[in-house]
Design a protein around this motif. Structure first.
Motif, PDB file in Angstrom:
ATOM      1  N   THR A 133      18.435  84.446  -4.442  1.00 53.23           N
ATOM      2  CA  THR A 133      19.789  84.183  -3.956  1.00 53.23           C
ATOM      3  C   THR A 133      19.872  82.760  -3.434  1.00 53.23           C
ATOM      4  O   THR A 133      18.919  82.262  -2.829  1.00 53.23           O
ATOM      5  CB  THR A 133      20.134  85.157  -2.803  1.00 53.23           C
TER       6      THR A 133
ATOM      7  N   PHE B  27      21.358  80.404  -0.718  1.00 57.82           N
ATOM      8  CA  PHE B  27      21.949  80.473   0.612  1.00 57.82           C
ATOM      9  C   PHE B  27      22.401  79.092   1.065  1.00 57.82           C
ATOM     10  O   PHE B  27      21.831  78.078   0.658  1.00 57.82           O
ATOM     11  CB  PHE B  27      20.921  80.984   1.634  1.00 57.82           C
ATOM     12  N   LYS B  28      23.411  79.090   1.936  1.00 59.12           N
ATOM     13  CA  LYS B  28      23.704  77.877   2.686  1.00 59.12           C
ATOM     14  C   LYS B  28      22.820  77.930   3.920  1.00 59.12           C
ATOM     15  O   LYS B  28      22.901  78.866   4.707  1.00 59.12           O
ATOM     16  CB  LYS B  28      25.180  77.802   3.094  1.00 59.12           C
TER      17      LYS B  28
ATOM     18  N   GLU C 212      21.127  73.683   0.594  1.00 62.14           N
ATOM     19  CA  GLU C 212      21.151  74.963  -0.110  1.00 62.14           C
ATOM     20  C   GLU C 212      19.764  75.289  -0.622  1.00 62.14           C
ATOM     21  O   GLU C 212      19.015  74.398  -1.034  1.00 62.14           O
ATOM     22  CB  GLU C 212      22.155  74.921  -1.266  1.00 62.14           C
TER      23      GLU C 212
ATOM     24  N   ASP D 182      16.954  78.950  -1.839  1.00 62.64           N
ATOM     25  CA  ASP D 182      16.742  80.384  -2.024  1.00 62.64           C
ATOM     26  C   ASP D 182      15.709  80.908  -1.017  1.00 62.64           C
ATOM     27  O   ASP D 182      15.402  80.242  -0.018  1.00 62.64           O
ATOM     28  CB  ASP D 182      16.311  80.674  -3.463  1.00 62.64           C
ATOM     29  N   GLU D 183      15.176  82.103  -1.277  1.00 60.93           N
ATOM     30  CA  GLU D 183      14.200  82.704  -0.374  1.00 60.93           C
ATOM     31  C   GLU D 183      12.960  81.819  -0.225  1.00 60.93           C
ATOM     32  O   GLU D 183      12.387  81.718   0.869  1.00 60.93           O
ATOM     33  CB  GLU D 183      13.789  84.097  -0.883  1.00 60.93           C
TER      34      GLU D 183
ATOM     35  N   ILE E 293      20.380  80.855   8.257  1.00 65.64           N
ATOM     36  CA  ILE E 293      21.312  81.120   7.157  1.00 65.64           C
ATOM     37  C   ILE E 293      22.725  81.056   7.715  1.00 65.64           C
ATOM     38  O   ILE E 293      23.031  81.696   8.722  1.00 65.64           O
ATOM     39  CB  ILE E 293      21.072  82.514   6.550  1.00 65.64           C
TER      40      ILE E 293
ATOM     41  N   PHE F 181      25.953  82.456   7.242  1.00 68.99           N
ATOM     42  CA  PHE F 181      26.417  83.612   6.483  1.00 68.99           C
ATOM     43  C   PHE F 181      27.937  83.665   6.340  1.00 68.99           C
ATOM     44  O   PHE F 181      28.457  84.259   5.401  1.00 68.99           O
ATOM     45  CB  PHE F 181      25.915  84.902   7.141  1.00 68.99           C
TER      46      PHE F 181
END
Length: 376
Positions: A2, A4-5, A39, A41-42, A60, A62
């Motif tokens: 995914t 994420f910001k 930005e 990912d995991e 994160i 959200f």
């Protein structure tokens, strides 16, 4: 994976060093006051937690939306897909802050956000009533700034300054993240000597050694996001394995620290040993002004005491004055001193090449930089 910001939070004045670190890890940063956005990912969550030396935390982002009423805050929070990240048994305490916003009651904002998330998760998981909160920890925060609500999830847990090596400290220890920034701002490289004449518990010297050996600062600690079900354990294994593979434990380092207080030397040695640098960093009880060396092109960096009690200021001023005179014998050395004393340059005996405003905790300081005349 995914996308994420993410945001790496930073102490005031340290946003650029944090942005430089984020960029060096391959992510494109955007800088605001106290925050560096990017930005990822995991894997980015794991890498930045493990490698960022100067940032306070990685979070994160959200959700962000405008909220001038509690209804708007509730509905905006409930509209977010919390079930994507929070399992049904998630423990999710909500912290809060509010600045220049109509929703000024932090406690009410926290309660509204908590209630909205409970309703969202109950709906998503087909439940009713109170959630168990017996599972993994997700530390949430509602931040209201100029009527904009920002909801974040902390991926770090304990602040990133907690490297895990500090077994003792003095009265006013230098935060590890600030110490790392001070070393980075000197542009020191491991082929040059490094000395801290007011070493205290040894934090500057230890952070320099970690940089010199290319050790990930978070290698010997845990992070709260390691317990999250959607953060695959293999991500952490791979990131740690890579960190181990790029560390250079064989590089020769000339890092020394001195302090007038023999008790602090014992603490510094214990901290260095805990960090894995027993025998790598040399600590010695000595007055700062007794420094001498036959090495060229060295870096001296320190956080001398500021002198806060009666009689201390005069002692500190004399220590700075005599060290300034002593360093005239070593023109190829560059000196970097963090101080809240406005007369520091007068005491040192010359104007700084450059000054940088920084905060040591809540204390407004300047990082005085006296560049040496490098010898070839």
């Amino acid at each position: 994976m995914t996308t994420f910001k993410l945001v790496a939070t930073a102490a005031m004045g340290l946003e650029k060093p944090v942005a430089d670190e984020v960029r060096a890890l391959g992510y494109e940063p955007t800088v605001e006051n106290g925050k560096v956005y990017f930005e990822g990912d995991e894997t980015a969550i794991a890498r930045t937690n493990l490698w960022l030396r100067v940032a306070d935390r990685v979070k994160i982002v959200f959700g962000e939306f405008r909220a001038t009423t509690f209804d708007q805050l509730f509905e905006g929070t409930k509209a977010l897909p919390w079930e994507d990240l929070l399992p049904v048994d998630a423990e999710f305490p909500v912290a809060g802050k509010s600045v220049k916003s109509q929703l000024g009651s932090v406690r009410d904002c926290q309660a509204i956000v908590k209630k909205a998330i409970v309703e969202r998760l109950n709906g998503a998981y087909g439940r009713r009533g109170i959630l168990p909160e017996t599972g993994p920890l997700f530390k949430l925060e509602i931040s209201m700034l100029k009527d904009i609500a920002t909801l974040t999830i902390d991926t770090s847990g304990a602040g990133l300054h907690k490297r895990g090596y500090r077994v003792g400290q003095g009265e006013a220890p230098l935060k590890e993240t600030l110490a790392a920034a001070l070393v980075q701002l000197t542009r020191w490289t491991p082929d040059r000597p490094f000395h801290d004449p007011f070493c205290g518990s040894g934090t500057l010297a230890i952070e320099a050694a970690m940089i010199g050996q290319n050790m990930a600062p978070g290698y010997n600690r845990d992070f709260v996001s390691e317990g999250w079900p959607w953060m695959d354990a293999k991500i952490w294994e791979d990131v740690r394995a890579h960190a181990e593979s790029v560390a250079d434990y064989e590089v020769e380092l000339d890092i020394t620290g001195t302090d007038i207080d023999h008790r602090m030397i014992k603490i510094a040695e214990a901290n260095a040993a805990e960090a894995g640098f027993a025998g790598v960093i040399q600590f010695k009880q000595m007055q700062a002004a007794d420094f001498t060396t036959d090495q060229e092109n060295g870096v001296m960096a320190s956080n001398p005491p500021y002198g806060e009690r009666i009689g201390e200021v005069e002692e500190v001023e004399e220590a700075i004055r005599t060290l300034g005179r002593a360093m005239e014998k070593f023109p190829s050395w560059s000196v970097y001193m963090l101080s809240s004393m406005e007369n520091f340059e007068d005491l040192w005996g010359r104007r700084a090449t450059k000054k940088r405003k920084l905060f040591n905790g809540f204390i407004r300081t300047d990082y005085y930089q006296f560049w040496g005349q490098r010898k070839r």
